[in-house]
Design an enzyme around this catalytic site. Structure first.
Site, PDB file in Angstrom:
ATOM      1  N   CYS A 234       0.886  -1.176   0.000  1.00  0.00           N
ATOM      2  CA  CYS A 234       0.000   0.000   0.000  1.00  0.00           C
ATOM      3  C   CYS A 234       0.914   1.213   0.000  1.00  0.00           C
ATOM      4  O   CYS A 234       1.145   1.836   1.038  1.00  0.00           O
ATOM      5  CB  CYS A 234      -0.916  -0.004   1.211  1.00  0.00           C
ATOM      6  SG  CYS A 234      -1.886  -1.530   1.406  1.00  0.00           S
ATOM      7  N   ALA A 235       1.458   1.553  -1.155  1.00  0.00           N
ATOM      8  CA  ALA A 235       2.710   2.310  -1.221  1.00  0.00           C
ATOM      9  C   ALA A 235       2.587   3.828  -1.109  1.00  0.00           C
ATOM     10  O   ALA A 235       3.469   4.471  -0.536  1.00  0.00           O
ATOM     11  CB  ALA A 235       3.439   1.962  -2.526  1.00  0.00           C
ATOM     12  N   GLY A 238       4.672   7.338  -0.770  1.00  0.00           N
ATOM     13  CA  GLY A 238       5.951   6.943  -1.348  1.00  0.00           C
ATOM     14  C   GLY A 238       7.206   7.205  -0.545  1.00  0.00           C
ATOM     15  O   GLY A 238       8.295   6.813  -0.974  1.00  0.00           O
ATOM     16  N   ASN A 239       7.110   7.844   0.624  1.00  0.00           N
ATOM     17  CA  ASN A 239       8.323   8.094   1.403  1.00  0.00           C
ATOM     18  C   ASN A 239       8.989   6.794   1.843  1.00  0.00           C
ATOM     19  O   ASN A 239      10.215   6.660   1.790  1.00  0.00           O
ATOM     20  CB  ASN A 239       8.014   8.959   2.626  1.00  0.00           C
ATOM     21  CG  ASN A 239       7.900  10.432   2.294  1.00  0.00           C
ATOM     22  OD1 ASN A 239       8.454  10.880   1.300  1.00  0.00           O
ATOM     23  ND2 ASN A 239       7.184  11.177   3.101  1.00  0.00           N
ATOM     24  N   LYS A 240       8.171   5.833   2.285  1.00  0.00           N
ATOM     25  CA  LYS A 240       8.741   4.544   2.708  1.00  0.00           C
ATOM     26  C   LYS A 240       9.358   3.820   1.514  1.00  0.00           C
ATOM     27  O   LYS A 240      10.415   3.192   1.629  1.00  0.00           O
ATOM     28  CB  LYS A 240       7.665   3.686   3.368  1.00  0.00           C
ATOM     29  CG  LYS A 240       7.096   4.258   4.664  1.00  0.00           C
ATOM     30  CD  LYS A 240       6.050   3.322   5.254  1.00  0.00           C
ATOM     31  CE  LYS A 240       5.426   3.906   6.504  1.00  0.00           C
ATOM     32  NZ  LYS A 240       4.503   5.012   6.189  1.00  0.00           N
ATOM     33  N   ASP A 258      -0.832   0.678  -5.345  1.00  0.00           N
ATOM     34  CA  ASP A 258      -1.805   1.541  -4.678  1.00  0.00           C
ATOM     35  C   ASP A 258      -2.986   1.703  -5.623  1.00  0.00           C
ATOM     36  O   ASP A 258      -2.824   1.722  -6.846  1.00  0.00           O
ATOM     37  CB  ASP A 258      -1.211   2.905  -4.332  1.00  0.00           C
ATOM     38  CG  ASP A 258      -1.958   3.567  -3.174  1.00  0.00           C
ATOM     39  OD1 ASP A 258      -1.492   3.433  -2.026  1.00  0.00           O
ATOM     40  OD2 ASP A 258      -2.997   4.196  -3.414  1.00  0.00           O
ATOM     41  N   CYS A 359      -0.499   3.457  11.605  1.00  0.00           N
ATOM     42  CA  CYS A 359      -0.400   4.714  12.358  1.00  0.00           C
ATOM     43  C   CYS A 359      -1.438   4.712  13.472  1.00  0.00           C
ATOM     44  O   CYS A 359      -1.927   5.754  13.876  1.00  0.00           O
ATOM     45  CB  CYS A 359      -0.638   5.911  11.442  1.00  0.00           C
ATOM     46  SG  CYS A 359       0.542   6.055  10.111  1.00  0.00           S
TER      47      CYS A 359
END
Length: 382
Positions: A234-235, A238-240, A258, A359
């Site tokens: 579940c991208a 995009g930071n990860k 995504d 989160c």
């Protein structure tokens, strides 16, 4: 796009975790960034007050085409902001039809809470300054540079490097032009709260990624070696994904999925700026990706960061004070999806390590999901 529509879009983006407030403001293409940022921040600060007034006035029932985030921005401007002085167009006319009722509901709320000023309606933790006590974390993008060069650059700009932090107190007491190296992540720099680097040349060139520490941890824990094949399930935003690419040194393959086309488009821009060349983006529901597809036969690492309640996001805690935990029904629906996604991820034949992150602070979305997945995969994973 006008000011009020732009502000509503930013608020919606923050709520759906498309990015940070500042990042969404700067990427909005609205000409007056400072004006937009100020309006969004103030609307966000009074979020619970505005929700209460809008609900008691029945605004959304009366104006069925008015979206909630736009309604919040407009009611802020009418009651707490500039009152559409010198503009407002059709929105001024629309809100004008409900002005008397909205003002009456705001007055009733003040009487109910025993306060006389708008500012006094804010609970203590949402008053000015409280939201800005979290340090600004900045990840050095090792695909383009190294921490030593970035530290030297900031020192030449007049910043004072304080070395590696040894305690949380070091981070809390950061002020002015001082900055530190995070005690856990060697690529993560820590600046004082309110440090704004969106216009910094290193950020604009993709040498820096503005990424909270919590967002960095899943990729660090996954720790795929260069050459690995990885799925980011579940991208977006995009930071990860960009951090995984940095850990891979752009060697190997990332399959990033995504369902949201707009979020994927923004993610493609982010990855291009960061110099990521090993990622294949797909507008696709991860649950429809077949583990038996030969393209994924070498996937040994999966990062699963699914949709969640966001109850652990500090910004959301500050914005939605008094709201408590998500409803039982919402938690059940989210946990059901998270459970399906996790079990699906565990079915990829070559999988060696998976990081599941949310989160959320709710056990239903974390320990309970993991425990159930392990029960369904007895003896395969620990």
């Amino acid at each position: 796009m006008g000011l009020y529509a732009a502000a509503a879009a930013v608020l919606a983006g923050v709520e759906s975790r498309q990015g940070s407030l500042k990042g969404l403001v700067y990427s909005s293409n609205f000409q007056n960034v400072k004006q937009l940022y100020a309006l969004v921040c103030e609307t966000q600060r009074y979020s619970a007050v505005l929700d209460a007034v809008i609900a008691s006035a029945g605004l959304l029932r009366a104006e069925k085409k008015l979206r909630p985030h736009l309604a919040k921005v407009l009611v802020y401007e009418l009651l707490l902001g500039k009152g559409f002085r010198g503009g407002g167009g059709r929105w001024k006319a629309l809100l004008g039809r409900h002005q008397a009722r909205l003002k009456a509901e705001l007055a009733r709320l003040k009487v109910h809470r025993g306060v006389s000023r708008n500012e006094d309606l804010l609970q203590e933790r949402s008053r000015p300054g409280q939201a800005y006590q979290v340090p600004r974390f900045v990840r050095v993008n090792t695909l383009k540079t190294c921490p030593e060069d970035v530290i030297d650059y900031f020192k030449r700009q007049g910043f004072s490097y304080q070395g590696r932090a040894s305690s949380l107190e070091d981070l809390r007491t950061l002020k002015g032009q001082h900055f530190l190296l995070d005690p856990l992540l060697p690529e993560l720099l820590v600046f004082p709260a309110q440090t704004d680097l969106h216009e910094h040349p290193l950020y604009r060139a993709g040498h820096l990624i503005l990424q909270d520490k919590a967002s960095c941890l899943p990729a660090m824990l996954l720790s795929p070696p260069p050459g690995s094949h990885v799925i980011d399930a579940c991208a977006a935003p995009g930071n990860k994904t960009s951090y995984i690419a940095a850990l891979l040194k752009n060697q190997g393959k990332i399959f990033a999925f995504d369902q949201d086309a707009k979020r994927l488009a923004a993610m493609a821009t982010l990855l291009a700026r960061a110099g990521v060349s090993c990622c294949e983006l797909a507008e696709k529901d991860f649950l429809t990706v077949s583990p038996s597809d030969q393209r994924y036969s070498q996937v040994q690492y999966i990062l699963l960061d699914p949709s969640c309640s966001g109850s652990g996001m500090l910004s959301r805690q500050l914005e939605e004070h008094g709201e408590g935990t998500p409803s039982k029904e919402r938690l059940q629906a989210l946990a059901g999806f998270q459970q399906r996604a996790l079990c699906h991820a565990l079915s990829f034949p070559s999988l060696q390590r998976l990081v599941y992150s949310t989160c959320s602070l709710c056990q239903e979305e974390n320990e309970d999901v993991v425990q159930e997945a392990l029960q369904q995969n007895l003896g395969t994973f620990r």
